[in-house]
Scaffold this active site. Sequence first.
Site, PDB file in Angstrom:
ATOM      1  N   ALA A 243     -20.964 -27.517 -36.548  1.00  0.00           N
ATOM      2  CA  ALA A 243     -22.401 -27.290 -36.613  1.00  0.00           C
ATOM      3  C   ALA A 243     -23.133 -28.607 -36.435  1.00  0.00           C
ATOM      4  O   ALA A 243     -22.745 -29.601 -36.999  1.00  0.00           O
ATOM      5  CB  ALA A 243     -22.771 -26.667 -37.958  1.00  0.00           C
ATOM      6  N   THR A 244     -24.127 -28.615 -35.577  1.00  0.00           N
ATOM      7  CA  THR A 244     -24.984 -29.775 -35.368  1.00  0.00           C
ATOM      8  C   THR A 244     -26.380 -29.234 -35.186  1.00  0.00           C
ATOM      9  O   THR A 244     -26.512 -28.038 -34.964  1.00  0.00           O
ATOM     10  CB  THR A 244     -24.604 -30.523 -34.089  1.00  0.00           C
ATOM     11  OG1 THR A 244     -24.641 -29.573 -33.038  1.00  0.00           O
ATOM     12  CG2 THR A 244     -23.209 -31.092 -34.162  1.00  0.00           C
ATOM     13  N   THR A 245     -27.390 -29.808 -35.100  1.00  0.00           N
ATOM     14  CA  THR A 245     -27.854 -31.145 -35.425  1.00  0.00           C
ATOM     15  C   THR A 245     -28.832 -31.031 -36.574  1.00  0.00           C
ATOM     16  O   THR A 245     -29.588 -30.055 -36.602  1.00  0.00           O
ATOM     17  CB  THR A 245     -28.609 -31.713 -34.199  1.00  0.00           C
ATOM     18  OG1 THR A 245     -27.700 -31.798 -33.117  1.00  0.00           O
ATOM     19  CG2 THR A 245     -29.290 -33.014 -34.441  1.00  0.00           C
TER      20      THR A 245
END
Lengths: 272, 257
Positions: free
Chosen positions: A50-52
Site C-alpha cells: 500500500a502506498t502513498t
Amino acid sequence: MDSPRAALDQGFGGGVDDFAALLRRKGLLAQVPQSGPAVGRTSAIPQTQATTILAFKFQGGVLVAGDRRATSGNTVVYDRADKVLEIDRHSIMAIAGVPATAWEMARVLEHSFQFFRRTQLQDMSVDGKVRALSKLLRDNFGFVMQGVGVVVPIFATYDAGADPAARLYFYDAMGANFEVTDYAATGSGSPAVRGVLYYENNWGKKPLLKLDEDDAVTVALRALDTAAESDTATGAVDRNAKIFPIIKIVSRDGIATLLDKQIAALFKKGVA
Amino acid sequence: MIEEPYRWVEAVANRREYIETQLAHGSPIAAVGYSQGIVFITLGRTRQKLFEIYDRIAMGAIGHPGDIERLRMAVIELASTEGFTRSAADVSLRRLAYYSLSPVLKAAFEQIYGAPYLARMLFAEIGDTPENDLFLRLEYDGAIATNGASLAETQKNFGALSGTRASTELMESFLKREHKSAATLRDALKTALDAWTVGNMALAEDGARELPAKEAIASERDKIAGGIEAAILDRDAKTAIRYRSLTGEEIRSLTTR
C-alpha cells in the site's frame, strides 16, 4: 490445573506488562520464522503493498491523507484500501507498506493504548505512544530482514496539554521515529508528494501551517494527484467510481473523517 | 484436617465468616440504569473503586486492594485478548463472569490451604436497549447474582453491592421502590446516591432490616460533603468506548438542586 488461583493470574506481571507482551505470552503475535528466504534477499512471493501517504500540520490540526490503491508487483489488488487508521480519539496512524502487517500493527497499537489506560488508570503519554509504535516496528524487523512485511508508517496525534499540541512523526522500517515540524510523506509516491509539499510550504500562497481546512485538503489532493501521475502504485481519484483519497483531520475535538462529498467538491474546484 | 468432610465444611464456614468480617466495612456501590445509560456511584474512602473493564463493561469493587487489582487486571487481560483476537462485539460480561471469574473464585475460596480473594464485585454491561443491560454481582466464593427476571420478580435495571448482605438487600429494595428506568441522569444519580445512603446507614446500624424513613435518608444524604466517585456507561455514544468517569465538576452540577 494445579493451582486455580494461578490459573487466572498466570504470569501476572503486577500490571506492568504492555499489551504486546501480553499477546506474546499468550502466543498471539506472529513469530519470525526461523527458516525461510535467506536473510537480505527479497521474498519470491509477491506481496501486497500500500502506498502513498502524507500528513501535514495546518491551522486546524494535522491532516493525514492516503490514496486508495494496494498493489502486488504490477497488479492492482485493490482500489479502495484504507491506509489512514484511527488508533484512539486523538491519534492517527497512516501506513505505507504491507497491509497485512500494518493493519495488525494498528490493531495491536489501538489495543495497547486502551489496555494501558484501563490497567494503569491514566492515559499513555504522547512519547509513550510514539515509542510503542517504534517498538512494534523494531519487533517486526525480523520479518523485514526476511523480505516480508515492510511497513513505513506516519503517526499523528493531538495533545491539547502540550506545546505544540499537534504532533507529527514518521518512521523508518527499523523503528526510528522522526518528529517533523511541517509535513511527512512515505510510500512509493512520496518523492513527488514531498516536492509538492515543500513547494507549497515555501513558495505557495501561504505556509502549510497557516492554511485553512479547504486549502489544506486541496493541497493534499494536488500532492496525491501529482504522485499518481508518475507512480503506478499510487491510485488517482476515480470520479466515475467515486473513489477518493481517505482524508482525516485530528484536532482538539478529536478525529474527523472527511466525507467523499466534501472531497469531491474540493477536487472539482481545486484540482481538476 | 480436611480429610474429614465435616472438618472441611467447618473450615469453609470459618473462612466465610472471616471474609465477611473483612468485607463488612466496604463502602456501598450502586449502579443504576437510566434512559441514556448506566451510572455507577460510590463514596470514595481515598482510593478509586470504579473501573473501566472494556468498551461496554464497568466494574465496582470492595475488598482488599491487592485482590481487587489482581482480579481487575485478570479480567481486563481476558477482555482485551478476546477483543483483539476476535472483536469487541465478542467480549461479553456473561462469559467473563460465568466461565472465567466464577470458577476461579470458587476454587480459591474452597481450597482452604490457599488464600481466598477478599473481594466482592459489581459489574454492568451496557446494551443497545435498557432491556439488554446486564448487572452482575460476583461474590468472593464465585456466586453470581444478576438483574435477570425470576419467578418472583421482573427484570431489574440496577445493581447494588455492599459490605453486608443485609445492607445490599436494603439497597435493592430501596432501588426497586424508588428507581424508574426512564429517569434522566440527574434523577438516576440522585436515586443512586440515596441507595448508597441506605446501604451505608445499614452498615452503621448493625442488623438493620427495615428501610429508613425518607426524611432520615434525606438528612443523611445532606451530610455528604464530597468524595463522590461516579462513572457512566453511555448507551448512545458515537465511539466504541462507552465508559467515562464523571469529573468532580460534573458531579457537583448534577447533584446540586
